[in-house]
Design a protein around this motif. Structure first.
Motif, PDB file in Angstrom:
ATOM      1  N   LEU A 165      16.516  -8.783  -6.885  1.00 13.73           N
ATOM      2  CA  LEU A 165      15.895  -8.106  -8.026  1.00 13.73           C
ATOM      3  C   LEU A 165      14.380  -8.281  -8.004  1.00 13.73           C
ATOM      4  O   LEU A 165      13.633  -7.331  -8.233  1.00 13.73           O
ATOM      5  CB  LEU A 165      16.471  -8.650  -9.330  1.00 13.73           C
ATOM      6  CG  LEU A 165      15.841  -8.102 -10.611  1.00 13.73           C
ATOM      7  CD1 LEU A 165      16.099  -6.605 -10.756  1.00 13.73           C
ATOM      8  CD2 LEU A 165      16.363  -8.860 -11.835  1.00 13.73           C
ATOM      9  N   GLU A 166      13.924  -9.490  -7.725  1.00 13.40           N
ATOM     10  CA  GLU A 166      12.485  -9.754  -7.699  1.00 13.40           C
ATOM     11  C   GLU A 166      11.798  -8.929  -6.614  1.00 13.40           C
ATOM     12  O   GLU A 166      10.770  -8.291  -6.863  1.00 13.40           O
ATOM     13  CB  GLU A 166      12.237 -11.245  -7.475  1.00 13.40           C
ATOM     14  CG  GLU A 166      12.625 -12.111  -8.667  1.00 13.40           C
ATOM     15  CD  GLU A 166      12.455 -13.593  -8.384  1.00 13.40           C
ATOM     16  OE1 GLU A 166      11.792 -13.939  -7.378  1.00 13.40           O
ATOM     17  OE2 GLU A 166      12.991 -14.418  -9.155  1.00 13.40           O
ATOM     18  N   GLU A 167      12.365  -8.939  -5.420  1.00 13.30           N
ATOM     19  CA  GLU A 167      11.738  -8.229  -4.300  1.00 13.30           C
ATOM     20  C   GLU A 167      11.770  -6.711  -4.504  1.00 13.30           C
ATOM     21  O   GLU A 167      10.779  -6.017  -4.248  1.00 13.30           O
ATOM     22  CB  GLU A 167      12.447  -8.592  -2.988  1.00 13.30           C
ATOM     23  CG  GLU A 167      12.300 -10.051  -2.575  1.00 13.30           C
ATOM     24  CD  GLU A 167      10.868 -10.411  -2.189  1.00 13.30           C
ATOM     25  OE1 GLU A 167      10.094  -9.505  -1.820  1.00 13.30           O
ATOM     26  OE2 GLU A 167      10.534 -11.609  -2.255  1.00 13.30           O
ATOM     27  N   ILE A 168      12.897  -6.197  -4.980  1.00 14.73           N
ATOM     28  CA  ILE A 168      13.040  -4.751  -5.172  1.00 14.73           C
ATOM     29  C   ILE A 168      12.169  -4.267  -6.326  1.00 14.73           C
ATOM     30  O   ILE A 168      11.521  -3.226  -6.238  1.00 14.73           O
ATOM     31  CB  ILE A 168      14.517  -4.392  -5.384  1.00 14.73           C
ATOM     32  CG1 ILE A 168      15.269  -4.526  -4.046  1.00 14.73           C
ATOM     33  CG2 ILE A 168      14.685  -2.986  -5.957  1.00 14.73           C
ATOM     34  CD1 ILE A 168      16.766  -4.424  -4.155  1.00 14.73           C
ATOM     35  N   SER A 169      12.125  -5.028  -7.416  1.00 13.00           N
ATOM     36  CA  SER A 169      11.289  -4.656  -8.561  1.00 13.00           C
ATOM     37  C   SER A 169       9.823  -4.605  -8.151  1.00 13.00           C
ATOM     38  O   SER A 169       9.086  -3.683  -8.531  1.00 13.00           O
ATOM     39  CB  SER A 169      11.471  -5.661  -9.701  1.00 13.00           C
ATOM     40  OG  SER A 169      12.792  -5.656 -10.181  1.00 13.00           O
ATOM     41  N   TYR A 170       9.407  -5.579  -7.372  1.00 12.41           N
ATOM     42  CA  TYR A 170       8.015  -5.638  -6.940  1.00 12.41           C
ATOM     43  C   TYR A 170       7.688  -4.479  -5.997  1.00 12.41           C
ATOM     44  O   TYR A 170       6.613  -3.868  -6.091  1.00 12.41           O
ATOM     45  CB  TYR A 170       7.741  -6.978  -6.249  1.00 12.41           C
ATOM     46  CG  TYR A 170       6.281  -7.212  -5.949  1.00 12.41           C
ATOM     47  CD1 TYR A 170       5.385  -7.508  -6.975  1.00 12.41           C
ATOM     48  CD2 TYR A 170       5.795  -7.141  -4.642  1.00 12.41           C
ATOM     49  CE1 TYR A 170       4.036  -7.722  -6.704  1.00 12.41           C
ATOM     50  CE2 TYR A 170       4.457  -7.352  -4.370  1.00 12.41           C
ATOM     51  CZ  TYR A 170       3.588  -7.651  -5.402  1.00 12.41           C
ATOM     52  OH  TYR A 170       2.253  -7.858  -5.133  1.00 12.41           O
ATOM     53  N   ALA A 171       8.624  -4.153  -5.106  1.00 12.41           N
ATOM     54  CA  ALA A 171       8.411  -3.044  -4.164  1.00 12.41           C
ATOM     55  C   ALA A 171       8.291  -1.711  -4.909  1.00 12.41           C
ATOM     56  O   ALA A 171       7.405  -0.899  -4.608  1.00 12.41           O
ATOM     57  CB  ALA A 171       9.560  -2.980  -3.157  1.00 12.41           C
ATOM     58  N   LEU A 172       9.157  -1.490  -5.891  1.00 13.38           N
ATOM     59  CA  LEU A 172       9.114  -0.243  -6.655  1.00 13.38           C
ATOM     60  C   LEU A 172       7.860  -0.163  -7.523  1.00 13.38           C
ATOM     61  O   LEU A 172       7.256   0.903  -7.665  1.00 13.38           O
ATOM     62  CB  LEU A 172      10.366  -0.115  -7.531  1.00 13.38           C
ATOM     63  CG  LEU A 172      11.665   0.174  -6.782  1.00 13.38           C
ATOM     64  CD1 LEU A 172      12.862   0.027  -7.714  1.00 13.38           C
ATOM     65  CD2 LEU A 172      11.647   1.573  -6.173  1.00 13.38           C
ATOM     66  N   ASP A 173       7.484  -1.296  -8.100  1.00 10.44           N
ATOM     67  CA  ASP A 173       6.266  -1.321  -8.925  1.00 10.44           C
ATOM     68  C   ASP A 173       5.043  -0.988  -8.081  1.00 10.44           C
ATOM     69  O   ASP A 173       4.185  -0.194  -8.486  1.00 10.44           O
ATOM     70  CB  ASP A 173       6.109  -2.705  -9.564  1.00 10.44           C
ATOM     71  CG  ASP A 173       4.886  -2.791 -10.461  1.00 10.44           C
ATOM     72  OD1 ASP A 173       4.865  -2.109 -11.509  1.00 10.44           O
ATOM     73  OD2 ASP A 173       3.936  -3.522 -10.119  1.00 10.44           O
ATOM     74  N   HIS A 174       4.963  -1.574  -6.889  1.00 17.38           N
ATOM     75  CA  HIS A 174       3.852  -1.304  -5.974  1.00 17.38           C
ATOM     76  C   HIS A 174       3.850   0.172  -5.572  1.00 17.38           C
ATOM     77  O   HIS A 174       2.791   0.812  -5.522  1.00 17.38           O
ATOM     78  CB  HIS A 174       3.976  -2.197  -4.739  1.00 17.38           C
ATOM     79  CG  HIS A 174       2.829  -2.053  -3.778  1.00 17.38           C
ATOM     80  ND1 HIS A 174       2.786  -1.063  -2.819  1.00 17.38           N
ATOM     81  CD2 HIS A 174       1.682  -2.768  -3.638  1.00 17.38           C
ATOM     82  CE1 HIS A 174       1.670  -1.179  -2.120  1.00 17.38           C
ATOM     83  NE2 HIS A 174       0.979  -2.200  -2.605  1.00 17.38           N
ATOM     84  N   TYR A 175       5.027   0.715  -5.292  1.00 23.45           N
ATOM     85  CA  TYR A 175       5.147   2.121  -4.887  1.00 23.45           C
ATOM     86  C   TYR A 175       4.603   3.052  -5.973  1.00 23.45           C
ATOM     87  O   TYR A 175       3.803   3.946  -5.705  1.00 23.45           O
ATOM     88  CB  TYR A 175       6.614   2.429  -4.600  1.00 23.45           C
ATOM     89  CG  TYR A 175       6.907   3.893  -4.357  1.00 23.45           C
ATOM     90  CD1 TYR A 175       6.733   4.467  -3.104  1.00 23.45           C
ATOM     91  CD2 TYR A 175       7.375   4.712  -5.395  1.00 23.45           C
ATOM     92  CE1 TYR A 175       7.013   5.810  -2.879  1.00 23.45           C
ATOM     93  CE2 TYR A 175       7.650   6.047  -5.180  1.00 23.45           C
ATOM     94  CZ  TYR A 175       7.460   6.598  -3.917  1.00 23.45           C
ATOM     95  OH  TYR A 175       7.726   7.923  -3.709  1.00 23.45           O
TER      96      TYR A 175
END
Length: 276
Positions: free
Chosen positions: A23-33
């Motif tokens: 969740l942490e890694e995916i949330s951060y990736a989507l936020d950056h995107y």
């Protein structure tokens, strides 16, 4: 799954199946995107999207051992990556918060899943912080959101055990105490903070679906209309509360203390009847 394997592969297919690390890694990736997608020329956005899909797929299979991860990445064609990550792209559906965690040796506890145990006053405060975080992209509003959601226990406990029959073990919400807590949350890893904000977004979406008259969706524009779309006007929930009680200060405290669903269910029913 289309992956032709005899091995058992852990591959989440919903937001609530994600581990906390995923969740942490995916949330951060989507936020950056979403922060930087508009900065990329349209001709290279497909490549930018592909990089996101690769990152998401790698995180979806990260709970498997190295050999399984290697096999999946060898067998899964890159053109199929989007199919496996589409549920992440379609919108946040996470409604389970990250577990309690320590800051400077003190435990901070989350609300219940789907925000079942928060007051309408708390929701109004959270929603304002969330709105400004998403619209301004400033980290300070994310810190406020996290500090308001995660609070110390209201119980003095031994060995960090808390009563299981309590609906909310956190200290009662008071916006006065959020400010001092914000400085502590600045020390929490940014990926964990973004994950907390993402879960709030998922819970907010769940609540909006329950009460569609309170949270009406924007009207669809005519495709032929070439005029600039009007900017949405944000109305703080605190203002809706004062409107609801007709600015009677004697009712404010008791209304603010209502559970979010008590308040919204009444409001939804009234708006539904008005529409009829």
């Amino acid at each position: 799954m289309a992956i032709n394997l005899n091995l058992k592969i852990r591959f989440p297919e919903s937001w609530n199946q994600l581990s906390e690390k995923q969740l942490e890694e995916i949330s951060y990736a989507l936020d950056h995107y979403h922060r930087f997608i508009d900065l990329h020329p349209k001709e290279i956005r497909e490549e930018y999207n592909y990089k996101l899909y690769v990152r998401l797929v790698k995180n979806l299979i990260r709970e498997n051992n190295f050999i399984k991860v290697w096999i999946v990445l060898r067998q899964l064609p890159p053109e199929e990556y989007q199919e496996y990550v589409q549920f992440l792209i379609d919108g946040v559906k996470r409604t389970r918060f990250l577990k309690a965690f320590e800051i400077e040796g003190k435990l901070y506890y989350p609300p219940m899943d789907r925000l079942q145990n928060i007051t309408i006053e708390e929701f109004g405060y959270l929603d304002t912080a969330y709105y400004y975080w998403r619209t301004t992209k400033q980290e300070k509003y994310l810190n406020i959101l996290c500090a308001a959601l995660y609070r110390r226990s209201a119980f003095k406990t031994i060995f960090k055990l808390v009563p299981k029959n309590e609906k909310d073990i956190r200290k009662a919400f008071d916006k006065i105490y959020v400010g001092p807590a914000v400085t502590k949350f600045q020390k929490v890893d940014i990926k964990k903070r973004v994950a907390i904000g993402t879960v709030y977004e998922g819970c907010r979406g769940y609540i909006a679906n329950l009460y569609p008259h309170v949270f009406p969706k924007p009207e669809k524009r005519d495709p032929e209309d070439k005029t600039p779309a009007p900017k949405p006007v944000y109305t703080p929930f605190g203002q809706l509360i004062t409107n609801k009680i007709k600015y009677d200060p004697s009712k404010l405290k008791s209304t603010q203390a209502l559970n979010i669903h008590e308040f919204l269910s009444v409001m939804e029913n009234e708006l539904s009847q008005d529409k009829k």
